[in-house]
Every structure is written in C-alpha cells, then in structure tokens.
Design a protein around this motif. Sequence first.
Motif: not given
Length: 155
Positions: A62-74
């Motif tokens: 039930d944990e949220p999926e980790p997020s990462v920041q792309r080189a373009d800032g997204k």
Amino acid sequence: MEPITDLATCLLCGAGASPALNLPRFAGAACQGCAQRVGHLLVQDPTSLTDIWPLLADDVDDEPEPSVQRADGKTVELRQVIAEMKRELSVEDRMKLAEMYGEIGLIREQLEECGRVLVAAPAAGLAQRALDVLFSEELCSPRGIEELRGRMFPA
C-alpha cells in the motif's frame, strides 16, 4: 535444461511440439506456442495466476511508488523510469534480468520478466530458460500445468 530435439506432445495443448521445451518436473514438454501464451497470461494479468505461482501475490504493497526527478526537472514514478529502461533491453538481457531478480529475492519481478521473455517468442534456448524458472519446484504449484491448461483451453 536444453530443449528436447525430438517431437514430443505438449502437456498444455496436446499437439506435437518441435522443438519441444522440456518440463521435467511434469514429465513432459511444452510447444513454443503454448510457452508464448503462458507469457501473455503472466504479462496481462499476473495477479490472476496466484494459484499457479503463489509468489505473484507477495508484492501487495500500500506504499506509494517512489518518485524520481528527471534531468528536465519533471518528477515521475520510479516504475515508469524502470519500464523505459527495460524497453531498450534485448530478450537475452531481459532473461538475465529475470535471473538476477531471483538471486536478489524479487520473485514477483522474476516471474513477470520470464513472462515478457516468453512473449517475445525467443529462440528455444531462451524460452527454455524462462520455463525452467517458471516451472521450478520452488515457484510453481504442483498443479501448475493442470491449472494453466484449464485457463488456456477452457472446456
């Protein structure tokens, strides 16, 4: 285990299988077409196959999926980045990834990668490696072949 070179009968569809893919645990073989169908089932709806591969159910989180920041800032979910990276892999590299997943205990991912290998309709040697993992005593239920046959070819 290497594919069987002689004509054998597929345990799933009952047709002749050449090359036959060895399923020693079930004292028989599978044809390339049925191996590919098994792959499609694993890729399309792995959670519906927990009676065949019980460890597919182990990843309920039930944990949220980790997020990462792309080189373009997204900012995107990590799973999206991984999926993009995997698209660039050859079928051989995907099989190596599946084997590595098993070594580090990511069994659900291992099973799903084996499904993707089978969907790609690889050479018999790669399909055999994927089937060796999928139908191993550690991962597949003892009635796995019967359950799959019922799903693939309902009466």
